[in-house]
Design an enzyme around this catalytic site. Structure first.
Site, PDB file in Angstrom:
ATOM      1  N   HIS A  43       6.778  -7.159  -2.241  1.00 42.89           N
ATOM      2  CA  HIS A  43       6.794  -6.340  -1.334  1.00 42.89           C
ATOM      3  C   HIS A  43       7.260  -7.593   0.232  1.00 42.89           C
ATOM      4  O   HIS A  43       7.496  -7.378   1.408  1.00 42.89           O
ATOM      5  CB  HIS A  43       4.641  -6.946  -0.434  1.00 42.89           C
ATOM      6  CG  HIS A  43       4.734  -6.781  -0.958  1.00 42.89           C
ATOM      7  ND1 HIS A  43       4.687  -5.008  -1.450  1.00 42.89           N
ATOM      8  CD2 HIS A  43       2.963  -6.421  -1.645  1.00 42.89           C
ATOM      9  CE1 HIS A  43       3.590  -3.876  -2.399  1.00 42.89           C
ATOM     10  NE2 HIS A  43       2.404  -5.619  -1.887  1.00 42.89           N
ATOM     11  N   SER A  83      -4.030   2.833   4.491  1.00 40.59           N
ATOM     12  CA  SER A  83      -5.246   1.952   3.033  1.00 40.59           C
ATOM     13  C   SER A  83      -5.045   0.458   3.083  1.00 40.59           C
ATOM     14  O   SER A  83      -5.345   0.241   2.639  1.00 40.59           O
ATOM     15  CB  SER A  83      -3.643   3.128   2.126  1.00 40.59           C
ATOM     16  OG  SER A  83      -3.756   2.080   0.759  1.00 40.59           O
ATOM     17  N   LYS A 112       0.712  -1.401  -0.046  1.00 35.12           N
ATOM     18  CA  LYS A 112       0.092   0.411  -0.069  1.00 35.12           C
ATOM     19  C   LYS A 112       1.147   1.257  -0.076  1.00 35.12           C
ATOM     20  O   LYS A 112       0.561   2.071   0.352  1.00 35.12           O
ATOM     21  CB  LYS A 112      -1.231  -0.013   1.518  1.00 35.12           C
ATOM     22  CG  LYS A 112      -1.717  -0.814   1.427  1.00 35.12           C
ATOM     23  CD  LYS A 112      -2.255  -1.392  -0.010  1.00 35.12           C
ATOM     24  CE  LYS A 112      -3.421  -0.836  -0.407  1.00 35.12           C
ATOM     25  NZ  LYS A 112      -3.537  -1.559  -2.229  1.00 35.12           N
TER      26      LYS A 112
HETATM   27  P1  A3P Z   1      -5.322   5.050  -0.526  1.00 37.53           P
HETATM   28  O1  A3P Z   1      -5.278   3.159  -0.457  1.00 37.53           O
HETATM   29  O2  A3P Z   1      -4.364   5.298   0.445  1.00 37.53           O
HETATM   30  O3  A3P Z   1      -6.195   4.856  -1.615  1.00 37.53           O
HETATM   31  P2  A3P Z   1      -0.485  -0.260  -3.345  1.00 37.53           P
HETATM   32  O4  A3P Z   1      -0.495   0.048  -4.893  1.00 37.53           O
HETATM   33  O5  A3P Z   1       1.175  -0.791  -3.275  1.00 37.53           O
HETATM   34  O6  A3P Z   1      -0.887  -1.185  -3.443  1.00 37.53           O
HETATM   35  O7  A3P Z   1      -0.597   1.112  -2.866  1.00 37.53           O
HETATM   36  C1  A3P Z   1      -2.344   1.550  -3.142  1.00 37.53           C
HETATM   37  C2  A3P Z   1      -2.471   3.054  -2.989  1.00 37.53           C
HETATM   38  O8  A3P Z   1      -1.974   4.325  -4.017  1.00 37.53           O
HETATM   39  C3  A3P Z   1      -3.758   3.422  -2.930  1.00 37.53           C
HETATM   40  O9  A3P Z   1      -3.587   4.088  -1.347  1.00 37.53           O
HETATM   41  C4  A3P Z   1      -4.120   4.108  -4.159  1.00 37.53           C
HETATM   42  O10 A3P Z   1      -5.083   4.813  -3.427  1.00 37.53           O
HETATM   43  C5  A3P Z   1      -3.121   4.751  -4.163  1.00 37.53           C
HETATM   44  N1  A3P Z   1      -2.777   5.279  -5.568  1.00 37.53           N
HETATM   45  C6  A3P Z   1      -2.807   4.121  -6.055  1.00 37.53           C
HETATM   46  N2  A3P Z   1      -1.458   4.490  -7.815  1.00 37.53           N
HETATM   47  C7  A3P Z   1      -2.064   6.438  -7.665  1.00 37.53           C
HETATM   48  C8  A3P Z   1      -1.991   7.100  -8.304  1.00 37.53           C
HETATM   49  N3  A3P Z   1      -1.816   7.444  -9.396  1.00 37.53           N
HETATM   50  N4  A3P Z   1      -1.603   8.868  -7.737  1.00 37.53           N
HETATM   51  C9  A3P Z   1      -1.831   9.043  -5.931  1.00 37.53           C
HETATM   52  N5  A3P Z   1      -2.173   7.552  -5.333  1.00 37.53           N
HETATM   53  C10 A3P Z   1      -2.425   6.189  -6.062  1.00 37.53           C
END
Ligand code: A3P
Length: 293
Positions: free
Chosen positions: A107, A137, A45
């Protein structure tokens, strides 16, 4: 698709894990990295998908449009340690990736990374996110992802996060372990989610200079426009809506994409307790400063 019950966490060599990330352990540990592989490493996340998509576009954005419209980002950038039959394991997918370089996501805490990545001197991009937003998140992700352990309520979830009882273990150990690695391994680019939010252009430039890429201004602009939160949320290849184990009605994968959402979740008492604990666990002043907001 019939789903198994939610998995349980167990201690795996000192790190909390679930079986889908340990069942393929020997194959993962014996993974044969190539010198031009690029490993994208994060605590869950922290912005993994975002950075994966940026890298995919930087390398392959000019390839046939099919790639961008028909292959989800999680197939373009396989998740090394995942093993959820009947789907092919992440290690198998990575092994068979037809592209060069191969972009591979993990991860794993740094001590679990297969040794061939270090032996081959692969480039590694590590993304860290501030602890509080990362916890929030992860909580919402565990609510919507049916192959993650049952999260329980927010208060007990946060306690578990502070104790390292989340899949892939302690956030503190993860970000610190990778930070230490960077001191001795020069092919590691350590970046922060918050910097990407604040100035994506600058962060993409830094990534390009680390990777030795020099896209044209038009290419860079195309990448930047494709990786905004709104574009990725609309894009079926990046929003994970094709993944059957995720229930986006509970919480969308592309949830908020903001810095500071923790303020909508932490009580004053939780925040004080968290800060106290954070100070004790984050010994390195530079990293401590970078990972707090
Ligand atoms: P939130 O849950 O705070 O919205 P991962 O890819 O490591 O699983 O992380 C997911 C998190 O990154 C989520 O956060 C998601 O919304 C955010 N995320 C993914 N793409 C993004 C982007 N283009 N801009 C900002 N945040 C992004």
């Amino acid at each position: 698709m019939e789903l198994p019950p939610r998995p349980q966490l167990f201690d795996f060599n000192g790190v909390s894990m679930t079986n889908i990330f340990t069942d393929n352990w020997d194959n993962v540990q014996n993974f044969k990295a190539r010198p031009d592989d690029i490993l994208i490493a994060t605590y869950p996340k922290a912005g993994t998908t975002w950075v994966s998509y940026i890298l995919d576009l930087l390398y392959f954005g000019n390839m046939s449009p099919d790639r961008q419209t028909s292959i989800p980002v999680h197939d373009r950038v396989p998740f090394l340690e995942i093993c959820a039959p009947p789907l092919p394991s992440g290690a198998d997918l990575a092994d068979k990736l037809p592209t060069t370089p191969r972009l591979i996501k993990t991860h794993l805490p740094v001590q679990f990374v297969p040794k061939s990545f270090w032996e081959q001197r692969c480039k590694v991009v590590y993304v860290a996110r501030n602890a509080k937003d990362n916890a929030v998140s992860y909580f919402h992700f565990d609510r919507m992802n049916l192959i993650q352990p049952e999260p329980g309520d927010w208060s007990s979830y946060l306690q578990g996060f502070m104790e390292g009882k989340r899949v892939f273990g302690s956030w503190y150990d993860h970000v610190n372990g990778w930070w230490e690695k960077k001191q001795s391994y020069s092919n590691l680019h350590y970046m922060f989610y918050e910097d990407l939010i604040e100035d994506s252009e600058q962060e993409i430039d830094r990534l390009c200079s680390f990777l030795g890429l020099s896209p044209s201004p038009e290419e860079k602009e195309r990448v930047r426009a494709s990786v905004t939160f709104d574009s990725m949320k609309q894009n079926k290849m990046t929003n994970y809506t094709s993944v059957p184990v995720m229930n986006h009605k509970v919480s969308p994968f592309m949830r908020k994409g903001k810095v500071g959402d923790w303020k909508n979740h932490f009580t004053v008492a939780q925040n004080e307790q968290f800060d106290e604990d954070y100070k004790k666990k984050m010994k390195n002043p530079d990293l401590k400063f970078r990972c707090e907001i």
